[in-house]
Design an enzyme around this catalytic site. Structure first.
Site, PDB file in Angstrom:
ATOM      1  CE  LYS A 116      -1.970  -5.473  -3.408  1.00 42.87           C
ATOM      2  NZ  LYS A 116      -2.191  -4.820  -4.693  1.00 42.87           N
ATOM      3  CD  GLU A 200      -2.207  -7.285   3.760  1.00 40.67           C
ATOM      4  OE1 GLU A 200      -2.901  -7.993   3.030  1.00 40.67           O
ATOM      5  OE2 GLU A 200      -0.962  -7.207   3.664  1.00 40.67           O
ATOM      6  CG  HIS A 235       6.522  -1.279   0.458  1.00 40.64           C
ATOM      7  ND1 HIS A 235       6.654  -2.202   1.469  1.00 40.64           N
ATOM      8  CD2 HIS A 235       6.192  -0.109   1.064  1.00 40.64           C
ATOM      9  CE1 HIS A 235       6.403  -1.628   2.632  1.00 40.64           C
ATOM     10  NE2 HIS A 235       6.122  -0.364   2.421  1.00 40.64           N
ATOM     11  NE  ARG A 297       0.959  -6.896 -12.825  1.00 43.63           N
ATOM     12  CZ  ARG A 297       2.091  -6.972 -12.141  1.00 43.63           C
ATOM     13  NH1 ARG A 297       3.092  -7.670 -12.646  1.00 43.63           N
ATOM     14  NH2 ARG A 297       2.240  -6.389 -10.970  1.00 43.63           N
TER      15      ARG A 297
END
Length: 672
Positions: A116, A200, A235, A297
């Protein structure tokens, strides 16, 4: 076209890949751990090879074992599925070195977009907006905490190599940061073999929208439109749909263009997903979305894209891996109707969505027009604590969003699972939730509406308990071989009769049963046979409440689902499971005699950490231990102030559901 493929995965994705591979004429090869020896994907494959113990880190995550099997089986290609090794560049490289086709992007693309932090830096360089945060290499806890303060709470801690909510923690205040960071790093290490994280800013009213991209070896890249994955819990995606509700055409074009450019920037080949976070506070707008990450993927939710485009994405993967061009170019792709997917999990919404393991004593999926079921298990299979708790994906397609949701709800209403607890009732409630049906939702929708959705402790289903007890009585009497109210064997004592005959008032007795682990008393009354009938009758009354007669039960046209095992009777009613066990006065649970101070494992799992020792003083809510099950961590806390009198586990041990972890003697003030 390739001639053979090894699927380096398990469960429903392995079955899904095999179905397409077999349709295309490929020889299919499965790998499995010792825990999956009898799994559906093993029996379905043309060949299957055991690669180690149950733990994924000793089987499905060991690259060397999979390559050895691929060579032994003379596999021309390896399909990684999703999860496990699917986003490991080392795996793609190992395949290349062994002369085996990797059904996925090149290792360079995985490295560029799979981490990421690197992906965000690449997107920033390309001019794609990214969420504010720290994406650097420094991983010292104090430094990360300082960065979180600079960004401003709330923040998200996210595993650099992660996905699917593993290694992701929301932190609302600085005092909770250290514990959340440590937990995220452990989850990341366990799930991906990489503990690194990034920080973040948490976007308020966020919509999670992703774009499906596909590239071939000829330089062609297309997108197959968007999916909305905003309906999440912790999440983890719960319900996904395509296209995104309320998506303006200008925003669809902007996001699709950005996703295609991102894929081209890294020479992408195969299936991939570019994920964005959008600010939904004022509706979706073309200038209010930011790049989050790219999953290199196939995604769990790919069937909704297949439904609206009419394409088989696994076939696209295999054709691209064979060196063929993309089956269609951008101008040939169009959206047809609407599709929704619900993830049916072995978990208990009434107990904080704790994972639930055990044998699937019953497994029947509901049906409706336009509904597809993707599953890797069947009735009689075991849901183990070692892997993801998914039982199936239920996908519905319709001409409109409302029609798709109606069909999904119909299929969920007809789905019956006995054994592990499931979220089927919760999913059905989501399909009917007013805000979701209206398209007024974001990633916090479930958390805000958890009580209305029934995902909180619920009272016992008394009607299910009454019907279950009557079912048990009917079974018991059938086994006694009675005719016309009397026994037909040699023992014809009047005390053995079950017809309720006596000289006084109606005979009644009290019986005890365990209902969902709680003891209840049921009063059984024999009013005698109905006029003109020789059959006995009985009434069951729970806690002085409503009575239900056996004759009424036998006449019911719409009974709940019953499933009997030697130990328990399962009653499935309105999507909810009630367990009824015979009461044995000699079977006493001594752990419940300590005044409620026993801390027990809520599910089968591995003890990750133990925070206390015998003799230690604790306050209510203090951490006792952390248990990992199905790739997620669960913290056990003290039920009251007191003294730890016993610790029954060590870090690294496996514990069964209900096993004692520790005992706490309540303080005098608490006891009073």
């Amino acid at each position: 076209m390739l001639s053979s493929v090894l699927i380096a995965n398990r469960g429903e994705i392995a079955v899904r890949v095999m179905k397409t591979a077999k349709r295309l004429g490929l020889r299919t090869i499965a790998v499995y751990s010792e825990a999956d020896a009898n799994a559906m994907h093993v029996r379905m494959a043309d060949e299957a090879y055991c690669i180690g113990p149950a733990a994924a880190r000793e089987s499905y995550l060991v690259i060397e074992k999979i390559i050895v099997v691929a060579k032994q089986a003379k596999a021309e290609a390896i399909h990684p599925g999703y999860g496990f090794l699917s986003e490991r560049a080392e795996f793609a490289e190992a395949c290349a070195e062994a002369g085996i086709v990797f059904v996925g992007p090149p290792a360079s693309a995985i490295r560029a977009m799979g981490l990421k932090d690197g992906a965000k830096a690449l997107m920033q360089k390309a001019g794609v907006p990214v969420v504010p945060g720290y994406h650097g290499a420094m991983q010292e806890p104090k430094f990360l905490k300082e960065k979180a303060y600079e960004i401003g709470y709330p923040v998200l801690i996210k595993a650099v190599a992660g996905g699917g909510g593993k290694g992701m923690k929301r932190v609302d205040k600085a005092m909770d940061f250290d514990e959340a960071l440590a937990s995220a790093q452990r989850e990341a290490q366990g799930a991906f073999g990489d503990p690194r994280v990034l920080i973040e800013k948490y976007v308020l009213s966020p919509r999670h929208i992703e774009i499906q991209v596909f590239g071939d070896t000829k330089g062609n890249v297309v997108h197959l439109f968007e999916r909305d994955c905003s309906l999440q819990r912790r999440h983890q995606k719960v319900i996904e749909e395509a296209p995104a509700p309320g998506m303006p055409e200008a925003m669809r074009e902007a996001m699709g263009r950005a996703a295609v450019e991102a894929a081209k920037a890294v020479g992408y080949v195969g299936a991939g997903t570019v994920e964005f976070i959008a600010d939904g506070s004022q509706g979706l707008q073309p200038d209010r979305f930011w790049f989050m990450e790219m999953n290199t993927r196939l995604q769990v939710e790919h069937p909704v894209t297949e439904a609206i485009t009419g394409q088989d994405l696994v076939e696209w993967q295999l054709r691209v891996a064979s060196g063929e061009r993309l089956p269609l170019l951008q101008e040939n792709l169009a959206i047809g109707g609407h599709a929704v997917e619900a993830r049916l999990y072995a978990e208990d919404p009434e107990k904080g969505f704790l994972p639930s393991t055990g044998t699937l004593h019953a497994l029947e999926f509901g049906s409706a027009e336009g509904v597809r079921i993707d599953t890797g298990v069947e009735e009689g299979a075991e849901v183990s604590p070692y892997y993801d708790p998914m039982i199936a994906k239920v996908i519905a397609h319709g001409a409109t969003r409302d029609e798709a949701l109606d069909r999904l709800g119909q299929a969920l209403a007809g789905t019956v699972v006995a054994g592990p607890r499931t979220n089927v009732r919760f999913l059905k409630a989501l399909t009917e939730a007013e805000g979701f049906r209206a398209g007024d939702f974001d990633t916090g929708f479930i958390d805000r509406n958890v009580e209305a959705l029934g995902a909180v402790p619920q009272p016992m289903d008394a009607e299910a308990a009454r019907l279950g007890i009557l079912k048990a009585i009917d079974t018991e009497w059938s086994h006694r071989n009675w005719q016309d109210g009397g026994l037909t064997d040699e023992n014809t004592s009047p005390w053995q009769h079950v017809d309720g005959f006596q000289l006084g008032t109606a005979r009644s007795i009290t019986r005890r049963y365990w209902v969902n682990g709680e003891m209840v008393e049921a009063r059984l009354t024999w009013p005698g046979p109905k006029p003109g009938h020789g059959e006995p009758n009985v009434a069951v009354t729970l806690d002085g409440g409503v009575s239900r007669f056996l004759s009424d039960y036998l006449a019911l046209s719409h009974l709940p689902m019953f499933r009997q095992t030697p130990e328990v009777l399962f009653v499935i009613r309105n999507g909810r499971q009630t367990e009824i066990r015979a009461f044995d006065p000699l079977d006493v649970d001594l752990d419940h005699l300590d005044g409620g101070g026993s801390v027990k494992a809520p599910m089968h799992g591995k003890v990750v950490q133990v925070f206390v020792e015998a003799g230690q003083q604790v306050a209510k809510g203090d951490r006792i231990a952390v248990i990992e099950a199905m790739k997620m961590e669960h913290t056990l806390v003290a039920p009251s102030d007191g003294t730890v009198t016993m610790v029954a586990v060590l870090a690294g041990e496996q514990v069964a559901e209900g096993a004692p972890v520790a005992s706490i003697e309540a303080s005098a003030a608490q006891a009073a």
